[in-house]
Write an enzyme that holds these catalytic residues in place. Structure first.
Site, PDB file in Angstrom:
ATOM      1  N   CYS A  90       6.475 -68.374 -20.832  1.00 49.45           N
ATOM      2  CA  CYS A  90       6.259 -69.822 -20.692  1.00 49.45           C
ATOM      3  C   CYS A  90       6.350 -70.550 -22.035  1.00 49.45           C
ATOM      4  CB  CYS A  90       4.905 -70.103 -20.045  1.00 49.45           C
ATOM      5  SG  CYS A  90       4.676 -69.253 -18.477  1.00 49.45           S
ATOM      6  N   HIS A 348       6.567 -75.575 -12.436  1.00 49.44           N
ATOM      7  CA  HIS A 348       6.633 -74.933 -13.748  1.00 49.44           C
ATOM      8  C   HIS A 348       7.803 -73.958 -13.852  1.00 49.44           C
ATOM      9  CE1 HIS A 348       5.674 -72.740 -17.285  1.00 49.44           C
ATOM     10  NE2 HIS A 348       4.849 -71.852 -16.768  1.00 49.44           N
ATOM     11  N   CYS A 378       0.342 -71.854 -22.868  1.00 55.76           N
ATOM     12  CA  CYS A 378       0.016 -70.433 -22.833  1.00 55.76           C
ATOM     13  C   CYS A 378       1.193 -69.664 -22.247  1.00 55.76           C
ATOM     14  CB  CYS A 378      -1.244 -70.181 -22.016  1.00 55.76           C
ATOM     15  SG  CYS A 378      -1.107 -70.637 -20.277  1.00 55.76           S
TER      16      CYS A 378
END
Length: 392
Positions: A90, A348, A378
């Protein structure tokens, strides 16, 4: 060291994985689309681009084979424009931006593009798991191979963050996204994308292909309520993470053109802001969500920033527990934290999200007439990336 300007930003709409408009779209096509439009918005020629750095959380299959280089070729940038694909899950998008910024700051390049892409539809459900587990490390540290849902449950339990608190935050995020969308904020970022999707009939289970144009984010559910969220079962028995308090699986791509700030100013190009730097954090893998806090603290120390100096905070919404934990630890004001909502509502696409945070936060600084922002994302493995952005 040279200042590094962001002179354009764009992205696709964020589509629902498997069920959305991008469920058949190859990563090269998706990435090429935002590369072309980022260059157009920057008012530069494609041949000026000296490097294309693309972050991708799952760089294989439809987003493999160095998707950065291939997307640059597909975008028509020419054979002389190189590309590299980087992976920090990510944190891939912000890592791509940091690589580009460092090359420009040291004078190695004057103009380059950072981007991010993810096709969860075409990749995540077809992963190559041959040799995926390494038994010696797995026996010592099994959490390296935990799912992110497991880490969210672990952090929630260890730090006493209740499901009720997380669900309440989800409602807030949905409301903020709805308000931002109504104000046209997300439309300003999105470049419509014509593509072909697979549509499956719910009743007959038959499928057909359909031409579509994605010009909005598919994920938001503005009618979300606490009562509806309370009906969702946990992912794991005894856990408190649900489909409602986790970010949605999504497809999408985004890109920013970054440039020597003096050169951009000399040419009168549209400077959205400056990329001042990135720092990293790492914690035990089972506590993935909490690494944002040490990354941001390191960033603020490096740049001698105080809390009062920061006008906007963007704390990744991988899970509601992610935002709630880090907001509480850092004590960021809610009225300047995730002001337009986040991934809980929007979705996401792993590699793309950091680029979205970078571009959208700079745009929001401009709308508010403010100057400094901190972004924290994160990432799997117990890591995090944090970036300091400034709008002069």
């Amino acid at each position: 060291m040279k200042d590094v300007a962001v002179v354009s930003y764009c992205r696709t709409g964020i589509a629902k994985a498997q069920r959305g408009a991008l469920n058949q779209t190859h990563g090269i096509a998706m990435t090429a689309h935002v590369l072309r439009n980022a260059v157009q918005r920057a008012r530069i020629e494609a041949a000026e681009v000296e490097d294309v750095v693309i972050g991708c959380g799952l760089p294989e299959g439809a987003t493999g084979h160095n998707v950065a280089r291939n997307a640059a070729l597909e975008a028509g940038f020419g054979e002389a424009v190189p590309g590299i694909t980087v992976n920090r899950y990510c944190g891939s998008g912000l890592s791509a931006a940091s690589i580009v910024a460092n090359r420009i700051a040291t004078g190695e390049a004057s103009v380059a593009i950072a981007g991010g892409v993810e096709s969860i539809s075409l990749v995540q459900f077809n992963l190559n798991l041959n040799g995926f587990f390494y038994e010696p490390l797995q026996q010592r540290m099994p959490a390296v191979w935990w799912t992110m849902n497991q880490t969210a449950d672990f952090v929630s339990k260890k730090y006493g963050i209740t499901r009720e608190a997380r669900d309440a935050y989800v409602v807030l995020s949905q409301q903020r996204v709805a308000a931002a969308a109504a104000a046209g904020k997300y439309a300003a970022e999105i470049v419509p994308f014509a593509t072909t999707m697979k549509v499956i009939d719910k009743a007959t289970k038959t499928s057909h292909e359909q031409a579509v144009t994605l010009d909005h984010d598919e994920g938001p559910r503005p009618d979300t309520t606490l009562a509806k969220l309370a009906t969702l079962p946990p992912v794991y028995p005894g856990g408190t993470t649900t489909a409602g308090n986790a970010s949605q699986l999504s497809d999408g791509a985004g890109a920013v053109v970054m440039m020597d700030a003096d050169l951009a100013a000399k040419r009168g190009l549209p400077i959205l802001g400056l990329f001042r730097g990135m720092q990293l954090g790492a914690v035990p893998p089972e506590e993935m969500s909490i690494a944002i806090t040490p990354a941001i603290r390191k960033l603020m120390k490096h740049h001698t920033l105080g809390m009062a100096d920061v006008d906007l905070w963007e704390l990744h919404e991988a899970y509601a527990v992610t935002t709630l934990y880090n907001q509480a630890q850092l004590e960021t004001p809610w009225d300047t934290t995730n002001v337009n909502g986040g991934a809980l509502a929007l979705g996401h696409p792993y590699g793309m999200s950091g680029i979205r945070y970078l571009g959208s936060t700079l745009l929001e600084l401009g709308r508010r007439g403010k100057h400094k922002a901190v972004v924290g994302v994160c990432t799997a493995g117990g890591m995090a990336t944090a970036a300091y952005l400034e709008r002069p």
